[in-house]
Design a protein around this motif. Sequence first.
Motif, PDB file in Angstrom:
ATOM      1  N   VAL A 268     -22.413  40.248 -48.359  1.00  0.00           N
ATOM      2  CA  VAL A 268     -21.412  40.560 -49.382  1.00  0.00           C
ATOM      3  C   VAL A 268     -22.057  41.280 -50.552  1.00  0.00           C
ATOM      4  CG1 VAL A 268     -19.939  39.495 -51.137  1.00  0.00           C
ATOM      5  CG2 VAL A 268     -19.760  38.764 -48.750  1.00  0.00           C
ATOM      6  N   ASN A 269     -23.207  40.806 -50.967  1.00  0.00           N
ATOM      7  CA  ASN A 269     -23.878  41.414 -52.112  1.00  0.00           C
ATOM      8  C   ASN A 269     -24.316  42.842 -51.796  1.00  0.00           C
ATOM      9  OD1 ASN A 269     -24.832  41.136 -54.823  1.00  0.00           O
ATOM     10  ND2 ASN A 269     -26.906  41.042 -54.030  1.00  0.00           N
ATOM     11  N   TYR A 270     -24.769  43.086 -50.562  1.00  0.00           N
ATOM     12  CA  TYR A 270     -25.144  44.448 -50.166  1.00  0.00           C
ATOM     13  C   TYR A 270     -23.960  45.402 -50.313  1.00  0.00           C
ATOM     14  CZ  TYR A 270     -25.931  48.492 -47.227  1.00  0.00           C
ATOM     15  OH  TYR A 270     -26.006  49.773 -46.765  1.00  0.00           O
ATOM     16  N   LEU A 271     -22.793  44.983 -49.808  1.00  0.00           N
ATOM     17  CA  LEU A 271     -21.621  45.857 -49.877  1.00  0.00           C
ATOM     18  C   LEU A 271     -21.200  46.095 -51.327  1.00  0.00           C
ATOM     19  CD1 LEU A 271     -19.492  44.503 -46.891  1.00  0.00           C
ATOM     20  CD2 LEU A 271     -20.831  46.601 -46.999  1.00  0.00           C
ATOM     21  N   LEU A 272     -21.281  45.077 -52.156  1.00  0.00           N
ATOM     22  CA  LEU A 272     -20.899  45.247 -53.560  1.00  0.00           C
ATOM     23  C   LEU A 272     -21.864  46.178 -54.291  1.00  0.00           C
ATOM     24  CD1 LEU A 272     -19.826  41.599 -54.442  1.00  0.00           C
ATOM     25  CD2 LEU A 272     -18.347  43.603 -54.269  1.00  0.00           C
ATOM     26  N   LEU A 273     -23.147  46.023 -54.050  1.00  0.00           N
ATOM     27  CA  LEU A 273     -24.120  46.900 -54.705  1.00  0.00           C
ATOM     28  C   LEU A 273     -23.983  48.337 -54.215  1.00  0.00           C
ATOM     29  CD1 LEU A 273     -27.290  44.606 -54.687  1.00  0.00           C
ATOM     30  CD2 LEU A 273     -25.825  45.163 -56.634  1.00  0.00           C
ATOM     31  N   ALA A 274     -23.717  48.508 -52.920  1.00  0.00           N
ATOM     32  CA  ALA A 274     -23.571  49.854 -52.365  1.00  0.00           C
ATOM     33  C   ALA A 274     -22.312  50.547 -52.860  1.00  0.00           C
ATOM     34  CB  ALA A 274     -23.558  49.787 -50.836  1.00  0.00           C
ATOM     35  N   SER A 275     -21.310  49.773 -53.257  1.00  0.00           N
ATOM     36  CA  SER A 275     -20.038  50.354 -53.708  1.00  0.00           C
ATOM     37  C   SER A 275     -19.969  50.502 -55.223  1.00  0.00           C
ATOM     38  CB  SER A 275     -18.876  49.467 -53.248  1.00  0.00           C
ATOM     39  OG  SER A 275     -18.903  48.219 -53.921  1.00  0.00           O
ATOM     40  N   ARG A 276     -21.013  50.136 -55.921  1.00  0.00           N
ATOM     41  CA  ARG A 276     -20.961  50.035 -57.387  1.00  0.00           C
ATOM     42  C   ARG A 276     -20.567  51.342 -58.065  1.00  0.00           C
ATOM     43  NH1 ARG A 276     -23.149  45.639 -60.190  1.00  0.00           N
ATOM     44  NH2 ARG A 276     -21.945  45.489 -62.104  1.00  0.00           N
ATOM     45  N   ALA A 277     -20.967  52.471 -57.475  1.00  0.00           N
ATOM     46  CA  ALA A 277     -20.664  53.764 -58.091  1.00  0.00           C
ATOM     47  C   ALA A 277     -19.196  54.138 -57.966  1.00  0.00           C
ATOM     48  CB  ALA A 277     -21.523  54.866 -57.486  1.00  0.00           C
ATOM     49  N   GLY A 278     -18.470  53.477 -57.083  1.00  0.00           N
ATOM     50  CA  GLY A 278     -17.038  53.723 -56.942  1.00  0.00           C
ATOM     51  C   GLY A 278     -16.258  52.600 -57.606  1.00  0.00           C
ATOM     52  N   LYS A 279     -15.699  52.848 -58.750  1.00  0.00           N
ATOM     53  CA  LYS A 279     -15.063  51.785 -59.526  1.00  0.00           C
ATOM     54  C   LYS A 279     -13.973  51.076 -58.736  1.00  0.00           C
ATOM     55  CE  LYS A 279     -12.564  50.939 -63.853  1.00  0.00           C
ATOM     56  NZ  LYS A 279     -12.000  51.564 -65.083  1.00  0.00           N
ATOM     57  N   ASP A 280     -13.085  51.848 -58.103  1.00  0.00           N
ATOM     58  CA  ASP A 280     -12.000  51.233 -57.351  1.00  0.00           C
ATOM     59  C   ASP A 280     -12.523  50.490 -56.129  1.00  0.00           C
ATOM     60  OD1 ASP A 280     -10.157  52.120 -59.127  1.00  0.00           O
ATOM     61  OD2 ASP A 280      -9.391  53.754 -57.893  1.00  0.00           O
ATOM     62  N   MET A 281     -13.501  51.073 -55.436  1.00  0.00           N
ATOM     63  CA  MET A 281     -14.057  50.432 -54.248  1.00  0.00           C
ATOM     64  C   MET A 281     -14.735  49.110 -54.610  1.00  0.00           C
ATOM     65  SD  MET A 281     -14.494  50.508 -50.986  1.00  0.00           S
ATOM     66  CE  MET A 281     -14.472  52.136 -50.244  1.00  0.00           C
ATOM     67  N   PHE A 282     -15.515  49.115 -55.670  1.00  0.00           N
ATOM     68  CA  PHE A 282     -16.183  47.898 -56.124  1.00  0.00           C
ATOM     69  C   PHE A 282     -15.149  46.830 -56.486  1.00  0.00           C
ATOM     70  CE2 PHE A 282     -17.698  45.335 -59.734  1.00  0.00           C
ATOM     71  CZ  PHE A 282     -18.781  44.703 -59.139  1.00  0.00           C
ATOM     72  N   LYS A 283     -14.129  47.241 -57.207  1.00  0.00           N
ATOM     73  CA  LYS A 283     -13.084  46.299 -57.607  1.00  0.00           C
ATOM     74  C   LYS A 283     -12.381  45.718 -56.383  1.00  0.00           C
ATOM     75  CE  LYS A 283     -10.314  47.716 -60.877  1.00  0.00           C
ATOM     76  NZ  LYS A 283      -9.157  48.351 -61.566  1.00  0.00           N
ATOM     77  N   TYR A 284     -12.103  46.580 -55.421  1.00  0.00           N
ATOM     78  CA  TYR A 284     -11.414  46.132 -54.205  1.00  0.00           C
ATOM     79  C   TYR A 284     -12.259  45.120 -53.438  1.00  0.00           C
ATOM     80  CZ  TYR A 284      -9.312  46.173 -49.565  1.00  0.00           C
ATOM     81  OH  TYR A 284      -8.753  45.788 -48.375  1.00  0.00           O
ATOM     82  N   LEU A 285     -13.528  45.447 -53.223  1.00  0.00           N
ATOM     83  CA  LEU A 285     -14.382  44.561 -52.439  1.00  0.00           C
ATOM     84  C   LEU A 285     -14.630  43.242 -53.153  1.00  0.00           C
ATOM     85  CD1 LEU A 285     -17.014  47.070 -51.001  1.00  0.00           C
ATOM     86  CD2 LEU A 285     -15.172  45.902 -49.769  1.00  0.00           C
ATOM     87  N   LEU A 286     -14.837  43.286 -54.457  1.00  0.00           N
ATOM     88  CA  LEU A 286     -15.038  42.039 -55.193  1.00  0.00           C
ATOM     89  C   LEU A 286     -13.788  41.170 -55.109  1.00  0.00           C
ATOM     90  CD1 LEU A 286     -16.806  40.272 -56.947  1.00  0.00           C
ATOM     91  CD2 LEU A 286     -15.990  41.520 -58.956  1.00  0.00           C
ATOM     92  N   GLY A 287     -12.625  41.797 -55.256  1.00  0.00           N
ATOM     93  CA  GLY A 287     -11.384  41.049 -55.129  1.00  0.00           C
ATOM     94  C   GLY A 287     -11.185  40.501 -53.731  1.00  0.00           C
ATOM     95  N   ARG A 288     -11.513  41.307 -52.743  1.00  0.00           N
ATOM     96  CA  ARG A 288     -11.335  40.887 -51.345  1.00  0.00           C
ATOM     97  C   ARG A 288     -12.194  39.676 -51.022  1.00  0.00           C
ATOM     98  NH1 ARG A 288     -13.227  41.163 -46.260  1.00  0.00           N
ATOM     99  NH2 ARG A 288     -11.862  41.984 -44.605  1.00  0.00           N
ATOM    100  N   PHE A 289     -13.478  39.736 -51.394  1.00  0.00           N
ATOM    101  CA  PHE A 289     -14.382  38.635 -51.073  1.00  0.00           C
ATOM    102  C   PHE A 289     -14.088  37.399 -51.925  1.00  0.00           C
ATOM    103  CE2 PHE A 289     -17.326  42.228 -49.745  1.00  0.00           C
ATOM    104  CZ  PHE A 289     -17.049  42.048 -48.393  1.00  0.00           C
ATOM    105  N   THR A 290     -13.669  37.606 -53.151  1.00  0.00           N
ATOM    106  CA  THR A 290     -13.287  36.461 -53.979  1.00  0.00           C
ATOM    107  C   THR A 290     -12.108  35.735 -53.358  1.00  0.00           C
ATOM    108  OG1 THR A 290     -14.067  37.553 -55.991  1.00  0.00           O
ATOM    109  CG2 THR A 290     -12.514  35.743 -56.276  1.00  0.00           C
TER     110      THR A 290
END
Length: 495
Positions: A268-290
């Motif tokens: 999970v942390n890998y995907l979040l760090l890899a998506s950090r440059a995309g604001k919407d993508m990061f928000k989506y993944l953090l919300g999804r995993f939460t």
Amino acid sequence: MANNPRVFLFLLMLGFSLTQAQAKNNVAPEEPDGYQISITLSPLKNCWVHLHSYYGKYAQLIDSAWLDENSKGLFKGTTKLTGGFYYVSPPLKNHSFEFLVGDQQHFSVKADTAHPEKLVIKGSADNIPFLQYNNYVQENTPRLKALQARWKGATNAADSIRYHSEWEKLYKALFDYRETIEQQYPESMFTMFLQSLKMPQPPPTPVLPDGRKDSLFAARYIKAHYWDQVPLHDNRLLHTPPAFFEDKIEHYFRYYVVPDADTLISEVNYLLLASRAGKDMFKYLLGRFTDKYINPEIMGHDKVFIFLFNEYFSKGDTTWLSTRQKQYIFDRAYSLMANQIGEAAAPLNLLDTAGKQAAIYSINAPFTFLVFWDPNCGHCKEMIPRIDSIYQHKWKNQGIGLYAVNVDEKVLDEWKKYITTHHLTGWVHAYQPKADKEEDAKAGRANYRQLYDVFQTPTLYLLDRDKHIIGKKLSLEQFDQVMQAKMNKQANQVR
């Protein structure tokens, strides 16, 4: 008495990516021309049609347009749309059709609900490869389905082999054509989407020193290269049908990730760090995993949520959350931190039915079964007799202790009557008086509800001899299986 926040948490966190929804509501334009998509949708007239965007596994309503007497309408907004797949939904939703929105956002779409293969798009270079591929698929899908039906319905082996071979050739041709599109339009958005669909292709399986082939090589290779062609930072990938991204995540975690909490945290942390440059993508993944791990289906996976809280939420990385959302997430984290699997259980020094101190740590037993319940709770009235039955017939003889907490100090008489009526003997029955609760509150001490995440009843825990938590929120049968498995293991170690 259950209160399940899962239903709304994910959407609250996302705010459903309001960029598109704000396009028509007094938002300063990012670019002066915004978007303008003219549509002709035959044979519909004098009706509303709607423009939608994919958003992971969800769909967003972006805009609406009125079709006039000539079947013409216009989607228009002052803010440019995020690139990706969009679809128009007419009154009969089964007639919806897709197209791409890229950098050019002033273009026209002409379609016929009776002939989806006649889709025409002008003024959008991003749709050129998409239309070529879409037309090819539309042309060959009926043939694929027909061959598949003949193959499955064949009455002899020869026909089955023949139809299957023809089906395989046509199916391969579909993938070959996809490769052709990628080669012709290597820089296109559509090519990026197609490449994100691909699974890594392992090289030949190596031979081990003992001469055997490495049977796990392919799985390891696929896992190591699974995300190579997926630009996790690209917000446009969110705006694709689920098969392009959402299903890919599901497939990865289902087949290539060991489902223990520590491994999940790493992935999970890998995907979040890899998506950090995309604001919407990061928000989506953090919300999804939460959403997935705040109230997980598998015991112990709430540890993943605790990690997300400590690493992201508590550090202020979620400025888009409202005060209410932050309060809920912080409250859930603090309620779960004290009762993680493997951690020592919080001390309970409550009063028994005679008003004497009853400390859970004073129970000397190989296991202690802990129950929080309410004598007026319907589910408790069903569960408590079942617990007593297995206790009297099995657990008691095995020396297992049972500590039960009445969570409602206002119904002491009903509580004591229930204990007597149902002959709940051998248990430690305890409660916390109102005065003690108030004293804890004044002193700022966490109460047992927070320490044991008791927000529904019954809430059940299993503790080992040293009062470490080894089970929670399982079925009664699963708790018993955990105990029996551990006792069997201990017995085997003694031999």
